[in-house]
Design an enzyme around this catalytic site. Structure first.
Site, PDB file in Angstrom:
ATOM      1  N   CYS A 103      23.036  46.023   0.238  1.00 20.12           N
ATOM      2  CA  CYS A 103      22.510  47.340  -0.084  1.00 20.12           C
ATOM      3  C   CYS A 103      23.128  48.357   0.868  1.00 20.12           C
ATOM      4  O   CYS A 103      23.236  48.116   2.059  1.00 20.12           O
ATOM      5  CB  CYS A 103      20.989  47.308   0.092  1.00 20.12           C
ATOM      6  SG  CYS A 103      20.254  48.929   0.149  1.00 20.12           S
ATOM      7  N   TYR A 113      -6.896   2.261   6.529  1.00 17.37           N
ATOM      8  CA  TYR A 113      -6.010   1.141   6.179  1.00 17.37           C
ATOM      9  C   TYR A 113      -5.747   0.171   7.331  1.00 17.37           C
ATOM     10  O   TYR A 113      -5.037  -0.800   7.178  1.00 17.37           O
ATOM     11  CB  TYR A 113      -4.678   1.651   5.624  1.00 17.37           C
ATOM     12  CG  TYR A 113      -3.980   2.673   6.514  1.00 17.37           C
ATOM     13  CD1 TYR A 113      -3.488   2.320   7.767  1.00 17.37           C
ATOM     14  CD2 TYR A 113      -3.814   3.988   6.095  1.00 17.37           C
ATOM     15  CE1 TYR A 113      -2.860   3.248   8.580  1.00 17.37           C
ATOM     16  CE2 TYR A 113      -3.190   4.918   6.898  1.00 17.37           C
ATOM     17  CZ  TYR A 113      -2.714   4.549   8.141  1.00 17.37           C
ATOM     18  OH  TYR A 113      -2.110   5.458   8.943  1.00 17.37           O
ATOM     19  N   CYS A 130      15.375  49.521  -3.094  1.00 12.54           N
ATOM     20  CA  CYS A 130      15.457  50.981  -2.976  1.00 12.54           C
ATOM     21  C   CYS A 130      16.320  51.637  -4.045  1.00 12.54           C
ATOM     22  O   CYS A 130      16.382  52.858  -4.116  1.00 12.54           O
ATOM     23  CB  CYS A 130      15.958  51.364  -1.586  1.00 12.54           C
ATOM     24  SG  CYS A 130      17.708  51.027  -1.342  1.00 12.54           S
ATOM     25  N   LYS A 150       2.320   4.601   1.397  1.00 15.81           N
ATOM     26  CA  LYS A 150       2.392   5.139   2.757  1.00 15.81           C
ATOM     27  C   LYS A 150       2.023   6.622   2.681  1.00 15.81           C
ATOM     28  O   LYS A 150       2.777   7.431   2.138  1.00 15.81           O
ATOM     29  CB  LYS A 150       3.802   4.958   3.328  1.00 15.81           C
ATOM     30  CG  LYS A 150       3.923   5.377   4.777  1.00 15.81           C
ATOM     31  CD  LYS A 150       5.252   4.905   5.353  1.00 15.81           C
ATOM     32  CE  LYS A 150       5.358   5.177   6.838  1.00 15.81           C
ATOM     33  NZ  LYS A 150       5.327   6.592   7.182  1.00 15.81           N
ATOM     34  N   ASP A 204       1.441  10.379   3.630  1.00 14.62           N
ATOM     35  CA  ASP A 204       2.132  11.293   4.537  1.00 14.62           C
ATOM     36  C   ASP A 204       1.133  12.296   5.111  1.00 14.62           C
ATOM     37  O   ASP A 204       1.014  13.420   4.646  1.00 14.62           O
ATOM     38  CB  ASP A 204       3.256  12.005   3.774  1.00 14.62           C
ATOM     39  CG  ASP A 204       4.241  12.654   4.718  1.00 14.62           C
ATOM     40  OD1 ASP A 204       4.164  12.390   5.937  1.00 14.62           O
ATOM     41  OD2 ASP A 204       5.098  13.427   4.242  1.00 14.62           O
ATOM     42  N   GLU A 228       0.847  -1.202   0.000  1.00 10.95           N
ATOM     43  CA  GLU A 228       0.000   0.000   0.000  1.00 10.95           C
ATOM     44  C   GLU A 228       0.883   1.252   0.000  1.00 10.95           C
ATOM     45  O   GLU A 228       1.969   1.221   0.555  1.00 10.95           O
ATOM     46  CB  GLU A 228      -0.862   0.044   1.280  1.00 10.95           C
ATOM     47  CG  GLU A 228      -1.615  -1.234   1.576  1.00 10.95           C
ATOM     48  CD  GLU A 228      -2.215  -1.256   2.992  1.00 10.95           C
ATOM     49  OE1 GLU A 228      -2.399  -0.180   3.587  1.00 10.95           O
ATOM     50  OE2 GLU A 228      -2.481  -2.368   3.483  1.00 10.95           O
ATOM     51  N   LYS A 230      10.711   3.091   2.488  1.00 14.06           N
ATOM     52  CA  LYS A 230      10.727   4.528   2.210  1.00 14.06           C
ATOM     53  C   LYS A 230      11.263   4.841   0.819  1.00 14.06           C
ATOM     54  O   LYS A 230      11.995   4.049   0.232  1.00 14.06           O
ATOM     55  CB  LYS A 230      11.617   5.238   3.248  1.00 14.06           C
ATOM     56  CG  LYS A 230      11.051   5.244   4.663  1.00 14.06           C
ATOM     57  CD  LYS A 230       9.813   6.093   4.703  1.00 14.06           C
ATOM     58  CE  LYS A 230       9.375   6.466   6.091  1.00 14.06           C
ATOM     59  NZ  LYS A 230      10.144   7.432   6.795  1.00 14.06           N
ATOM     60  N   CYS A 258      20.242  47.845  -5.315  1.00 15.61           N
ATOM     61  CA  CYS A 258      19.281  47.164  -4.457  1.00 15.61           C
ATOM     62  C   CYS A 258      17.898  47.191  -5.117  1.00 15.61           C
ATOM     63  O   CYS A 258      17.416  48.269  -5.468  1.00 15.61           O
ATOM     64  CB  CYS A 258      19.236  47.852  -3.103  1.00 15.61           C
ATOM     65  SG  CYS A 258      17.874  47.317  -2.073  1.00 15.61           S
ATOM     66  N   CYS A 290      16.240  52.277   2.666  1.00 24.87           N
ATOM     67  CA  CYS A 290      15.781  51.055   2.018  1.00 24.87           C
ATOM     68  C   CYS A 290      14.578  50.489   2.758  1.00 24.87           C
ATOM     69  O   CYS A 290      14.671  50.195   3.942  1.00 24.87           O
ATOM     70  CB  CYS A 290      16.913  50.040   2.007  1.00 24.87           C
ATOM     71  SG  CYS A 290      16.441  48.510   1.217  1.00 24.87           S
TER      72      CYS A 290
HETATM   73  S1  IVH Z   1      -0.186   0.622   8.930  1.00 22.93           S
HETATM   74  C1  IVH Z   1       0.874  -0.966  13.276  1.00 22.93           C
HETATM   75  N1  IVH Z   1      -0.575   1.629   6.559  1.00 22.93           N
HETATM   76  O1  IVH Z   1       2.765   5.392   8.809  1.00 22.93           O
HETATM   77  C2  IVH Z   1       1.129   0.015  12.178  1.00 22.93           C
HETATM   78  N2  IVH Z   1       0.408   3.012   8.187  1.00 22.93           N
HETATM   79  O2  IVH Z   1       5.253   4.746  10.418  1.00 22.93           O
HETATM   80  C3  IVH Z   1      -0.130   0.453  11.534  1.00 22.93           C
HETATM   81  N3  IVH Z   1       0.874   5.273   7.407  1.00 22.93           N
HETATM   82  O3  IVH Z   1       1.630   5.871  12.053  1.00 22.93           O
HETATM   83  C4  IVH Z   1       0.115   1.396  10.456  1.00 22.93           C
HETATM   84  N4  IVH Z   1       0.099   5.020   5.371  1.00 22.93           N
HETATM   85  O4  IVH Z   1       0.455   7.172  10.220  1.00 22.93           O
HETATM   86  C5  IVH Z   1      -0.096   1.862   7.793  1.00 22.93           C
HETATM   87  N5  IVH Z   1      -1.027   2.386   4.414  1.00 22.93           N
HETATM   88  C6  IVH Z   1      -0.563   2.603   5.639  1.00 22.93           C
HETATM   89  C7  IVH Z   1      -0.045   3.850   6.022  1.00 22.93           C
HETATM   90  C8  IVH Z   1       0.447   4.008   7.309  1.00 22.93           C
HETATM   91  C9  IVH Z   1       0.650   5.864   6.225  1.00 22.93           C
HETATM   92  C10 IVH Z   1       1.509   5.948   8.551  1.00 22.93           C
HETATM   93  C11 IVH Z   1       0.731   5.839   9.834  1.00 22.93           C
HETATM   94  C12 IVH Z   1       1.676   5.241  10.834  1.00 22.93           C
HETATM   95  C13 IVH Z   1       2.987   5.452  10.190  1.00 22.93           C
HETATM   96  C14 IVH Z   1       3.950   4.371  10.605  1.00 22.93           C
END
Ligand code: IVH
Length: 715
Positions: A456, A245, A441, A135, A137, A133, A333, A438, A462
């Site tokens: 300047c 999720y 001014c 991740k 932010d 999935e 990551k 500048c 200025c």
């Molecule tokens: S599963 C037990 N799924 O990532 C862990 N987390 O570093 C349950 N996050 O605090 C989290 N997308 O805020 C999960 N598809 C995803 C996610 C996700 C973003 C974030 C979440 C979590 C952090 C973990």
């Protein structure tokens, strides 16, 4: 912004404060509160509890209640919306909200799968499936449903205890009030990510900036800031989204796999991220990581990696947790991101100290999850392809408007231009010409030797520097007008009443003529206005050294101001000399300045530059019409060395060099650092070298230390 150290005033009761103490404490609190606001809103990393923060604000407001003068136009207490009371009730999570371990490389991912096989004692050929999935932010949220109805929404907090943001969460369209479907467990805790889209983030920042409110560093922070509003109407006005999720406490499990749960969440009325896939091998997982990485810039929300979760929930159960993360999931990551985009133009920003800083204005592009439109160009040399150490950077390639550039973002730092894609350089692109005027001014902007920065020289006129210069002008070691400090000068500046130093001294005159009187200003009564004018009048006579210091010329602090005041004696003589010195380094006036003991070339140049700018002289002239400048301190005028120029050289045996200088100056002599034809006496101790030869050349009288004492009558 650094938070100032606690001051002794910070312990005083507001009721017991004098006006001076209150002013100081008010300013201190303001800086502290602004720092907390910045950490809270921009960094989303507060360093104090809500209760502590609220206490600071209460104290700030209590001071303003007692001393209404302090409630100026830009007081924090006037800013609507910037004063949320930050207390939210705490919520204990029934099941802790844990975090994920990170994988940064392909091996990390392979190791993750191997560990699971080993832990579960699975055979090589036993199929092993993972959900893959994106991740998201944003910020994680736990939503508790009882009998299908939303009863509580809580932030993650420290994982065990979060904040109750139920009222705010109810304003999100994507969070259902009631769960859909027939078989809904009695207790369901749905977990997922609240986020803001990139376009909404940009639009919000535009509105924030227009309203003078803090802007957010990235969509994640803006989502957090928008959610943590005491007034849920504000949250409602900011479009926040939610992807489900995961889950916490469940009275029953509606599925046996992670993928089954994602489907159930969708059926129950939530958004689930549409990009998820089932990965049946490490290769599948890595392919998902690659594909998603390529998609990333096109998504209208930020993701910072992908998450792999073992699909079978019974196996998840067996694997359990290590410290605060599950053994059955890992976050893979994305690397610190680079992107290429086009440099549209270079903007020169003028800082409050006059530094001209070039900023790259780019075609907007997403880098590391943030939309980037500006990048730092540091200085003139950086654009030319020369580093701080004088060596080439980027292989010596310069940066030109129209260039396609590679930018890199690492964490929260300002994005950098790391490279130029030369093959894409437009044919007509020209080397960038750094301005020598500048942009704020029009004064000339100069670069000191060994300095990368161009500055300047129009300090007093200025607009970019005016307020900073005015603050300095009224500061304690400058004009130090009672009741007219930084805060007042800022407020008067904002109202257009004091734009330049002379304006302070014409306030009363103008007040008598004007229709809107100072008395009508909030916090000003008849007495306070009268006192202010008296305090201003008391500073109409000022010593030359204070005036020089007050001008805020670069490198001219109090010590140099004193040296210069002593050397020139009177403002007229000083200005005449500077006019001369401005004609070139070969002039006598320049040589004279450069030979003043304690004044080096850098200081001399800065001083001369200031007086070279005609508009600085205009400002000074206006000021001089209003004030009287006295010599620094009474020096004895009827001594044998009064008005003479003396140079000390060699090692003195009966006094230190500083003592010798101070004594000569007390007796009305000028002390110079080098011998010229204007030198009257060279006082030479043992070991005198080149200066002795110079003295002979110019026919300068050479004295021993004893001769000197005899001459001044102190044998
Ligand atoms: S599963 C037990 N799924 O990532 C862990 N987390 O570093 C349950 N996050 O605090 C989290 N997308 O805020 C999960 N598809 C995803 C996610 C996700 C973003 C974030 C979440 C979590 C952090 C973990």
């Amino acid at each position: 912004m650094a938070t100032p150290k606690p001051h002794r005033d910070s312990r005083l009761a507001v009721d017991e404060m004098t006006e001076r103490q209150a002013t100081r404490e008010h300013a201190r609190l303001e800086a502290e509160i602004k720092g907390h606001d910045e950490r809270y809103y921009q960094k989303d990393a507060p360093t104090v509890s809500d209760a502590e923060y609220d206490a600071l604000r209460r104290r700030y407001e209590a001071i303003e209640q007692r001393f209404p003068d302090l409630r100026t136009l830009d007081s924090l207490s006037r800013k609507v919306g910037a004063a949320p009371s930050r207390g939210f009730a705490k919520v204990r999570h029934a099941v802790p909200m844990l975090s994920l371990q990170n994988a940064f490389s392909e091996e990390d991912v392979a190791d993750f799968a191997t560990r699971i096989r080993r832990f579960l004692n699975l055979k090589e050929d036993e199929p092993l499936a993972f959900t893959a999935e994106p991740k998201i932010d944003g910020l994680s949220m736990s939503l508790r449903y009882e009998n299908g109805a939303l009863v509580k929404a809580a932030t993650r907090g420290d994982g065990f205890e979060g904040e109750d943001v139920t009222a705010n969460i109810r304003t999100l369209k994507e969070v259902p009030d009631k769960l859909k479907g027939k078989h809904i467990p009695a207790v369901c805790e749905v977990r997922g990510e609240v986020y803001m889209t990139k376009p909404d983030f940009l639009a919000l920042n535009r509105r924030q900036a227009e309203a003078g409110e803090p802007v957010f560093a990235n969509p994640r922070n803006s989502a957090a800031g928008s959610l943590r509003q005491k007034d849920a109407r504000i949250t409602a006005s900011r479009t926040l989204h939610f992807f489900a999720y995961a889950w916490g406490e469940m009275s029953e499990m509606p599925a046996e796999t992670q993928s089954g749960m994602l489907k159930w969440l969708k059926a129950a009325g939530f958004q689930t991220n549409p990009l998820w896939r089932l990965a049946r091998s490490v290769e599948d997982m890595l392919a998902f990581h690659r594909d998603t990485g390529l998609e990333r810039a096109k998504l209208d929300y930020d993701i910072d990696g992908v998450v792999y979760k073992l699909d079978r929930l019974d196996w998840q159960e067996r694997l359990g947790f290590v410290s605060r993360s599950p053994r059955w999931a890992i976050a893979h990551k994305f690397p610190a991101e680079r992107a290429t985009t086009v440099l549209r133009y270079i903007e020169i920003q003028v800082g409050r100290t006059g530094a001209l800083t070039p900023v790259a204005k780019l075609e907007p592009v997403t880098v590391g999850g943030v939309v980037v439109q500006n990048a730092s160009l540091h200085n003139e040399d950086y654009i030319k392809g020369i580093g701080n150490d004088g060596n080439p950077i980027r292989g010596g390639t310069d940066i030109r408007v129209g260039d396609t550039v590679t930018i890199q973002r690492a964490g929260d730092v300002i994005p950098q231009i790391v490279d130029v894609v030369l093959v894409k350089r437009p044919k007509n692109a020209k080397p960038y010409q750094f301005p020598d005027k500048c942009p704020a001014c029009g004064s000339h902007a100069v670069r000191e030797e060994d300095e990368a920065v161009r500055r300047c020289t129009g300090g007093l006129i200025c607009p970019a520097q005016q307020i900073e210069r005015l603050r300095h002008f009224v500061s304690r070691n400058a004009f130090d007008i009672e009741g007219f400090g930084e805060k007042q000068v800022e407020a008067f500046f904002a109202d257009g009443l004091v734009m330049s130093p002379a304006d302070i001294f014409t306030l009363e005159k103008r007040d008598r003529r004007a229709e809107k009187k100072l008395m009508e200003r909030e916090g000003y009564g008849e007495t306070s206005v009268r006192n202010l004018f008296a305090a201003i009048d008391a500073r109409r006579t000022i010593q030359l050294n204070r005036l020089i210091y007050a001008l805020g010329i670069r490198h001219i602090g109090e010590t140099n101001a004193r040296i210069l005041a002593r050397h020139y004696g009177a403002i007229e003589a000083l200005r005449k000399a500077m006019k001369e010195a401005g004609k070139g380094k070969e002039t006598e006036a320049y040589e004279d300045l450069n030979s003043v003991e304690g004044i080096g070339e850098i200081v001399a140049d800065a001083f001369v530059e200031f007086f070279k700018e005609p508009r600085n002289n205009e400002v000074l002239e206006q000021l001089l019409k209003e004030i009287e400048v006295t010599p620094m301190e009474a020096v004895k005028r009827d001594t044998p060395v009064a008005g003479k120029t003396v140079v000390f050289t060699g090692s003195l045996e009966k006094m230190t060099r500083d003592e010798a200088k101070a004594m000569a100056e007390r007796l009305g002599a000028k002390v110079a650092g080098s011998v010229s034809k204007k030198t009257d006496y060279l006082v030479a101790g043992p070991g005198a070298g080149s200066k002795l030869a110079e003295a002979k050349k110019h026919d300068v009288a050479v004295l021993s230390e004893d001769d000197w004492f005899k001459l001044v009558g102190r044998a």
